[in-house]
Design a protein around this motif. Structure first.
Motif, PDB file in Angstrom:
ATOM      1  N   SER A  48      51.123  75.771 -23.130  1.00  0.00           N
ATOM      2  CA  SER A  48      52.526  75.372 -23.037  1.00  0.00           C
ATOM      3  C   SER A  48      53.452  76.585 -23.003  1.00  0.00           C
ATOM      4  O   SER A  48      54.594  76.479 -22.555  1.00  0.00           O
ATOM      5  N   ARG A  52      56.040  75.412 -20.206  1.00  0.00           N
ATOM      6  CA  ARG A  52      57.437  75.087 -20.492  1.00  0.00           C
ATOM      7  C   ARG A  52      58.400  75.876 -19.625  1.00  0.00           C
ATOM      8  O   ARG A  52      59.571  75.541 -19.520  1.00  0.00           O
ATOM      9  N   MET A 259      55.852  69.418 -24.089  1.00  0.00           N
ATOM     10  CA  MET A 259      55.575  70.860 -24.076  1.00  0.00           C
ATOM     11  C   MET A 259      56.777  71.703 -24.481  1.00  0.00           C
ATOM     12  O   MET A 259      56.681  72.902 -24.606  1.00  0.00           O
TER      13      MET A 259
END
Lengths: 334, 288
Positions: A48, A52, A259
């Motif tokens: 993540s 992200r 996330m």
């Protein structure tokens, strides 16, 4: 947020004391499930870090497999301790990450294309492991050579409790790294890049440096996760550690949890593992494939109805409720 | 040194494999070009259609053309079902989520197939002749699918260029908003595109069963390769995907003969990765 803090503290205390709780026969099994959740949540968190910021990798299995196999092969053939083997694994993963991220950034390979390039990288690692079957064991996988008894040097222990605490620490360390990135200047820079690369570059953000940096960090952590998982299971297999299958599983768990939040990857991983364990126990060996079928179906439903992830959706719901009831301005950030 | 005859044979096999890959890639590429979503589970739909033809032909003993018709109809129905049930609710959400929803479908189809039909490999046996030309064997089980695949692609081309619906489909791929302003309903076009894409999955399944046995994880064999061909050709670019299919098939076959099957795929994937950097818009894209 005092209530949430209190609940968090109780949960953490329970997790710390788990090996001493009076759970009878269930304890060993629960330990096993929790270790898996911690390790995979750590890996999900590593994913993540890229995801992200819009760097959606569908090939994290490449770093996972590279890490796991490097440490395992160095131990099996030369008896090199996984502590050092893990270091080599991390270096190789960083190198591979840079090798993928640098040209992707220079040639502006983004979005779908970035996903598919990483997917190809994951498949290349899996196929190479299978092709070099003389020393990697091919699709049959490879078992770690057992050390004499418990050995810190070999990272092998008969007692699950050791692995439990190690994985708990690993998970907490992963959360720390995540938080540091979240609160750093790099986050703002990466978010700007994710929104609009050209605009970010025009205000003086070095796009390539940030992209390569975050990919290297994510790859390194993923390799660490791969080594940790291998030491626990003491077996490596190209299909469970590299390639499209495991890569998609990591992404699923994270997207399911959300996330963009610290605990999102953990919540998603815990849910997917708990779900598949539950379905496996309930359905057992009678209906082979049924557990996974329900899992796939639920994934589709979750993505359609909770696009921000479970944790993300809950968090924003809580914020909205608070904003609604409290005087404007007094509500803290969720 | 490898006997050149093996290389020639590999090259010929590459052409035959390329024909099938092109069909797979064109179906996926059509959907991508029009709806702007990559169906990760596309080859798993093909797998389901392969089971359909296996059961109708091998188990119930119906003629091949009936089985093929069943596979085509099932493919079209599955295409519509995927669009209506999964894609249309998330048309507006993030690209990652769209990708992952079809990824969930991949897990669902693989496991449900395992549940229904177990992991056994199943083969439809055809007794078809094989020709030998100068030491090279050309089996009809490869030539017939190749021929049908080429014909199907010509039909698709005519559909897209000569009919009103085909023109509308191409128009959406070029400019979504403008097409809606011209009075063509994007919803209907999406539905038709999904049905045609599914139909091609059904046809691909019917042709693949001539050469390959079917099992629940069949999609893993061709899935990643199919996406890569689409991207290599340029997503949404039909002639590009056609050329890319043959390039990838040749690499896989020839490198497979020289090294090993896995290395054939490794080299093909590495070529794909490098080409992404050199020609990111696809093989046949014009330099801007």
């Amino acid at each position: 947020m005092t209530l949430a803090r209190g609940a968090g503290a109780v949960l953490l205390a329970l997790l710390l004391l788990e090996p001493w709780l009076p759970l009878g026969d269930v304890r060993q099994y629960l330990l096993h499930v929790l270790i898996q959740i911690f390790v995979w949540a750590f890996i999900g968190g590593a994913w993540s870090l890229m995801g992200r910021f819009g760097l959606v990798s569908l090939g994290h299995g490449a770093f996972l497999g590279l890490g796991a196999y490097t440490a395992a092969l160095l131990w099996n053939f030369w008896g090199l301790t996984p502590w050092l083997g893990g270091l080599v694994a991390v270096l190789l993963a960083v190198l591979l990450g840079g090798l993928v991220a640098y040209p992707c950034s220079r040639f502006q390979v983004v979005g779908h294309y970035f996903g598919l390039v990483t997917l190809a990288v994951g498949e290349v690692v899996r196929l190479l492991i299978i092709a070099e079957r003389d020393w990697t064991g091919g699709s049959l996988g490879l078992s770690l050579k057992p050390a004499q008894g418990d050995s810190l040097l070999a990272m092998q222990f008969a007692d699950k409790t050791v692995f439990y605490y190690a994985s708990l620490l690993l998970w907490l360390a992963g959360l720390l790294v995540w938080r540091r990135v979240d609160r750093s200047m790099a986050r703002s820079a990466m978010e700007a890049i994710g929104e609009d690369e050209t605009a970010a570059a025009s205000v003086g953000i070095h796009v390539t440096r940030f992209k390569v940096g975050i990919t290297a960090l994510s790859a390194a952590l993923t390799a660490v996760g791969g080594v940790a998982y291998t030491q626990y299971i003491s077996y490596v297999n190209p299909d469970t550690l590299a390639g499209i299958g495991v890569s998609l599983r990591i992404v699923f768990a994270v997207v399911l949890g959300g996330m963009y939040s610290l605990l999102g990857p953990t919540v998603g991983t815990a849910l997917t593992i708990a779900l598949s364990e539950y379905l496996r126990i309930v359905l057992g060996l009678k209906f082979i494939g049924m557990a996974e079928t329900i899992y796939g179906l639920l994934l589709i439903l979750f993505i359609i109805f909770l696009p921000a992830g479970i944790y993300g959706s809950l968090a924003s719901l809580v914020t909205r409720v608070r904003r609604g009831t409290m005087v404007a301005g007094s509500a803290g950030p969720a | 040194m490898i006997d050149p005859i093996f290389l020639v044979e590999a090259a010929l096999n590459g052409i035959l494999l390329g024909g099938i890959l092109a069909l797979l890639a064109l179906g996926l590429n059509l959907i991508f070009g029009v709806i702007d979503i990559v169906w990760i589970a596309y080859v798993d739909l093909v797998m389901v259609c392969m089971y359909a033809i296996y059961f109708t032909v091998q188990v119930y003993g119906w003629p091949v053309w009936v089985g093929g018709g069943v596979a085509l109809a099932l493919g079209a129905l599955l295409g519509i079902a995927v669009h209506v049930l999964i894609i249309s609710p998330i048309l507006g959400s993030a690209a990652v989520n769209q990708l992952l929803a079809t990824g969930g479908l991949l897990f669902f189809l693989q496991s449900f197939a395992t549940f229904l039909w177990s992991t056994d490999h199943r083969t439809v046996r055809f007794s078809l002749p094989s020709w030998e030309i100068g030491g090279i064997f050309l089996p009809a089980t490869r030539l017939i699918p190749f021929g049908i695949s080429i014909i199907a692609m010509v039909v698709l081309y005519l559909f897209l260029t000569k009919t009103y619906m085909g023109t509308a489909i191409r128009a959406v791929a070029q400019d979504r908003e403008a097409t809606a302003l011209m009075g063509a309903s994007p919803r209907r076009i999406y539905l038709v595109t999904s049905a045609v894409g599914g139909l091609m999955a059904g046809l691909a399944g019917a042709l693949l069963i001539f050469q390959y046995s079917v099992h629940p994880f069949f999609g893993g064999q061709f899935g990643p390769l199919t996406f890569m061909i689409c991207v290599l050709g340029g997503l949404g670019n039909m002639p590009g995907a056609f050329v890319a299919s043959f390039v990838m098939a040749e690499i896989i076959q020839i490198a497979g003969v020289i090294w090993s099957t896995e290395m054939g795929y490794v080299i093909a994937f590495v070529v794909f990765i490098v080409m992404m950097f050199v020609r990111p818009a696809g093989l046949l894209a014009r330099r801007q």
